[in-house]
Write an enzyme that holds these catalytic residues in place. Structure first.
Site, PDB file in Angstrom:
ATOM      1  N   SER A  35      -3.185   6.251 -13.505  1.00  0.00           N
ATOM      2  CA  SER A  35      -4.169   5.784 -15.064  1.00  0.00           C
ATOM      3  C   SER A  35      -4.497   4.189 -15.023  1.00  0.00           C
ATOM      4  O   SER A  35      -5.653   4.414 -15.801  1.00  0.00           O
ATOM      5  CB  SER A  35      -3.844   6.760 -15.696  1.00  0.00           C
ATOM      6  OG  SER A  35      -3.584   8.032 -15.904  1.00  0.00           O
ATOM      7  N   VAL A  66      -6.150   5.634  -5.294  1.00  0.00           N
ATOM      8  CA  VAL A  66      -4.923   6.177  -4.215  1.00  0.00           C
ATOM      9  C   VAL A  66      -4.785   7.602  -4.018  1.00  0.00           C
ATOM     10  O   VAL A  66      -4.303   7.571  -3.032  1.00  0.00           O
ATOM     11  CB  VAL A  66      -3.749   5.736  -5.067  1.00  0.00           C
ATOM     12  CG1 VAL A  66      -3.408   6.724  -6.548  1.00  0.00           C
ATOM     13  CG2 VAL A  66      -2.491   5.918  -4.189  1.00  0.00           C
ATOM     14  N   ASP A  67      -5.816   8.609  -4.837  1.00  0.00           N
ATOM     15  CA  ASP A  67      -5.668   9.708  -4.361  1.00  0.00           C
ATOM     16  C   ASP A  67      -6.071   9.610  -2.990  1.00  0.00           C
ATOM     17  O   ASP A  67      -5.777   9.859  -2.232  1.00  0.00           O
ATOM     18  CB  ASP A  67      -6.484  10.716  -5.249  1.00  0.00           C
ATOM     19  CG  ASP A  67      -6.305  11.974  -5.155  1.00  0.00           C
ATOM     20  OD1 ASP A  67      -7.064  12.672  -6.020  1.00  0.00           O
ATOM     21  OD2 ASP A  67      -5.448  12.353  -4.003  1.00  0.00           O
ATOM     22  N   ASP A  70       0.897  -1.237  -0.164  1.00  0.00           N
ATOM     23  CA  ASP A  70       0.346  -0.185  -0.259  1.00  0.00           C
ATOM     24  C   ASP A  70       0.869   1.571   0.292  1.00  0.00           C
ATOM     25  O   ASP A  70       1.634   1.368   0.732  1.00  0.00           O
ATOM     26  CB  ASP A  70      -0.824   0.307   1.269  1.00  0.00           C
ATOM     27  CG  ASP A  70      -1.956   1.189   1.294  1.00  0.00           C
ATOM     28  OD1 ASP A  70      -3.014   1.252   2.241  1.00  0.00           O
ATOM     29  OD2 ASP A  70      -1.533   2.297   0.955  1.00  0.00           O
ATOM     30  N   ILE A  71       0.769   1.840  -0.528  1.00  0.00           N
ATOM     31  CA  ILE A  71       2.066   3.219  -1.303  1.00  0.00           C
ATOM     32  C   ILE A  71       1.711   3.961   0.102  1.00  0.00           C
ATOM     33  O   ILE A  71       3.129   4.717   0.419  1.00  0.00           O
ATOM     34  CB  ILE A  71       1.640   4.058  -2.364  1.00  0.00           C
ATOM     35  CG1 ILE A  71       2.641   5.351  -2.548  1.00  0.00           C
ATOM     36  CG2 ILE A  71       0.407   5.161  -2.148  1.00  0.00           C
ATOM     37  CD1 ILE A  71       2.650   5.316  -4.374  1.00  0.00           C
ATOM     38  N   ASN A 125      -7.142  14.257  -9.593  1.00  0.00           N
ATOM     39  CA  ASN A 125      -7.262  14.524 -10.194  1.00  0.00           C
ATOM     40  C   ASN A 125      -6.741  15.874 -10.830  1.00  0.00           C
ATOM     41  O   ASN A 125      -6.251  16.839 -10.257  1.00  0.00           O
ATOM     42  CB  ASN A 125      -8.540  14.477 -10.362  1.00  0.00           C
ATOM     43  CG  ASN A 125      -9.008  15.228  -9.029  1.00  0.00           C
ATOM     44  OD1 ASN A 125      -8.960  15.878  -8.497  1.00  0.00           O
ATOM     45  ND2 ASN A 125      -9.734  13.931  -8.658  1.00  0.00           N
TER      46      ASN A 125
HETATM   47  N1  APR Z   1      -1.977   1.605  -2.847  1.00  0.00           N
HETATM   48  C1  APR Z   1      -1.101   1.153  -4.184  1.00  0.00           C
HETATM   49  N2  APR Z   1      -1.822   1.514  -5.707  1.00  0.00           N
HETATM   50  C2  APR Z   1      -2.736   1.790  -5.411  1.00  0.00           C
HETATM   51  C3  APR Z   1      -3.049   2.016  -3.847  1.00  0.00           C
HETATM   52  C4  APR Z   1      -2.679   1.806  -2.472  1.00  0.00           C
HETATM   53  N3  APR Z   1      -3.103   2.231  -1.198  1.00  0.00           N
HETATM   54  N4  APR Z   1      -4.835   2.302  -4.500  1.00  0.00           N
HETATM   55  C5  APR Z   1      -5.233   1.991  -5.500  1.00  0.00           C
HETATM   56  N5  APR Z   1      -4.038   1.916  -6.242  1.00  0.00           N
HETATM   57  C6  APR Z   1      -3.804   1.368  -7.404  1.00  0.00           C
HETATM   58  C7  APR Z   1      -4.795   1.035  -8.662  1.00  0.00           C
HETATM   59  O1  APR Z   1      -5.087  -0.499  -8.223  1.00  0.00           O
HETATM   60  C8  APR Z   1      -4.483   1.129  -9.462  1.00  0.00           C
HETATM   61  O2  APR Z   1      -3.459   0.199 -10.402  1.00  0.00           O
HETATM   62  O3  APR Z   1      -3.846   2.707  -8.260  1.00  0.00           O
HETATM   63  C9  APR Z   1      -3.663   2.470  -9.716  1.00  0.00           C
HETATM   64  C10 APR Z   1      -3.996   3.911  -9.615  1.00  0.00           C
HETATM   65  O4  APR Z   1      -5.789   3.871 -10.084  1.00  0.00           O
HETATM   66  P1  APR Z   1      -6.344   5.309  -9.843  1.00  0.00           P
HETATM   67  O5  APR Z   1      -6.195   5.414  -8.029  1.00  0.00           O
HETATM   68  O6  APR Z   1      -8.067   4.788  -9.692  1.00  0.00           O
HETATM   69  O7  APR Z   1      -6.020   6.579  -9.878  1.00  0.00           O
HETATM   70  P2  APR Z   1      -5.961   6.604 -11.495  1.00  0.00           P
HETATM   71  O8  APR Z   1      -6.780   5.650 -12.595  1.00  0.00           O
HETATM   72  O9  APR Z   1      -4.976   7.090 -11.857  1.00  0.00           O
HETATM   73  O10 APR Z   1      -7.618   7.944 -11.535  1.00  0.00           O
HETATM   74  C11 APR Z   1      -7.156   9.139 -10.593  1.00  0.00           C
HETATM   75  O11 APR Z   1      -8.895   8.531  -9.627  1.00  0.00           O
HETATM   76  O12 APR Z   1      -8.895   8.519  -7.437  1.00  0.00           O
HETATM   77  C12 APR Z   1      -9.263   9.302  -8.581  1.00  0.00           C
HETATM   78  O13 APR Z   1      -8.902  11.882  -7.681  1.00  0.00           O
HETATM   79  C13 APR Z   1      -8.583  10.481  -9.159  1.00  0.00           C
HETATM   80  O14 APR Z   1      -9.924  11.064 -10.206  1.00  0.00           O
HETATM   81  C14 APR Z   1      -8.638  10.831  -9.960  1.00  0.00           C
HETATM   82  C15 APR Z   1      -8.466   8.998 -10.725  1.00  0.00           C
END
Ligand code: APR
Length: 345
Positions: A116, A32-33, A9-10, A23
């Site tokens: 993404s 992850v945001d 988990d990052i 975003n």
């Molecule tokens: N640690 C590491 N990786 C994670 C975690 C975590 N805690 N949570 C999710 N991920 C991974 C997901 O499994 C995916 O492979 O991070 C990667 C990116 O997924 P998203 O978080 O959905 O990001 P993204 O696809 O870039 O979409 C961004 O989603 O959360 C919203 O505000 C954000 O609008 C933006 C969009």
């Protein structure tokens, strides 16, 4: 410096900076945001409000607050539209701008999620491919330890289509080896008396000089001193010789091997350096050795490739199929839960 793929988990990564897949508003979201904002606490959002948003492909930096990292770098990946709207170059720019910001802050370690690859819909394989290319390009000119954090055992494999092929290759050899091994065990336990008889037989051969002609037979008549004088080139000597023969620079070799400069200096500085298997194999991959050449190199370090280890069989597959991109090899090893190559190991 190298790239390491880890499952974590990052928000738990103890590095100088973690990267957030944000975003354009930078005001938080899901995925992850959401996890980063939750773990960092409300101060993070407060600082984000002062940044005035962020364009897709760009990156902005804040402090890490309650996270175990100094900084959070917020970058905005492209929404995936089947690759028709410059998504790959925007995604590449996310990694490049984030690393440039991290370098400007003097960071020595950075952790990325797969930007993404979640809500924004980028296929995982593609997301990883762009990430590896961008990070690899940046690290050709900079020394930083970069992690790609894969969040959980998602239903995809980093190595994509290769996974099935390697899986079959491993099954064929791994089973075969273990069947042979079992058969061998049964034969040995039912076998004739212990090695004493075998040894006496060997001794009688050597008595009439038969074995002396066998270049493979141990030279019983050779004194220890002579034997030591016939010592082969060492692992380090062979590596440095191959680098010269291939007209490579040291830095090209160790970067291709995904090991850091400090680690490589041990090889250059110590003729009798004994590497770990992951280092020796990483160097064989970097030098693009054949399977036989790799076996020779490993033997210099007292190591070998066997068929009773999935790691070894996957390395054999890569060498036989000319897969010399260390990050592709590591994605395969990662998918099979094997230790990966290089880094400071
Ligand atoms: N640690 C590491 N990786 C994670 C975690 C975590 N805690 N949570 C999710 N991920 C991974 C997901 O499994 C995916 O492979 O991070 C990667 C990116 O997924 P998203 O978080 O959905 O990001 P993204 O696809 O870039 O979409 C961004 O989603 O959360 C919203 O505000 C954000 O609008 C933006 C969009």
């Amino acid at each position: 410096m190298p790239i390491q793929i880890v499952r974590n988990d990052i928000t738990r990564m103890r590095v100088d900076a973690i990267v957030n897949a944000a975003n354009e508003s930078l005001l938080g979201g899901g995925g992850v945001d959401g996890a980063i904002h939750k773990a960092a606490g409300p101060e993070l959002l407060k600082e984000c409000r002062t940044l005035g948003g962020c364009r897709t492909g760009d990156a902005k930096l804040t402090r890490g607050y309650n996270l175990p990292c100094k900084y959070v770098i917020h970058t905005v990946g492209p929404v995936w539209r089947e690759g028709s709207a410059r998504e790959s170059s925007l995604l590449y720019s996310c990694y490049w701008c984030s690393l440039r910001l991290a370098a400007q802050q003097g960071c020595e370690s950075v952790a990325f999620p797969l930007i993404s690859a979640g809500a924004y819909g980028c296929p995982k394989e593609k997301a990883l491919q762009v990430a590896m290319r961008a990070i690899g390009d940046f690290l050709m000119k900079s020394d930083m330890l970069v992690y790609i954090v894969v969040y959980d055992r998602e239903s995809y494999h980093l190595s994509g289509k290769l996974f099935a092929d390697v899986s079959q290759f491993v099954d064929d050899r791994y089973v075969e080896e273990h069947t042979d091994f079992r058969r061998e065990q049964i034969r040995m336990t039912a076998a004739a008396p212990m090695p004493t008889a075998a040894y006496n037989e060997y001794a009688s051969f050597s008595a009439d000089g038969f074995l002396e002609e066998c270049e493979c037979a141990p030279q019983a008549s050779l004194s220890l001193e002579d034997a030591l004088n016939q010592i082969d080139e060492s692992f380090s000597q062979m590596v440095l010789r191959l680098i010269d023969e291939k007209g490579m620079k040291d830095s090209t070799c160790y970067k291709r091997a995904n090991i850091d400069r400090k680690h490589f200096s041990k090889i250059r500085g110590d003729v009798f350096y004994k590497p770990k298997k992951t280092t020796a194999v990483a160097i064989a991959i970097a030098l693009e050795l054949t399977l036989d050449q790799t076996r020779d190199l490993l033997m210099k370090a007292g190591l070998a490739l066997s068929r009773s280890s999935k790691f070894d069989i996957i390395i054999e597959y890569c060498l036989l199929h000319g897969i010399y991109d260390i990050h592709q090899v590591n994605q395969l090893l990662f998918d099979f839960d094997q230790v990966t190559l290089g880094v400071g190991a």
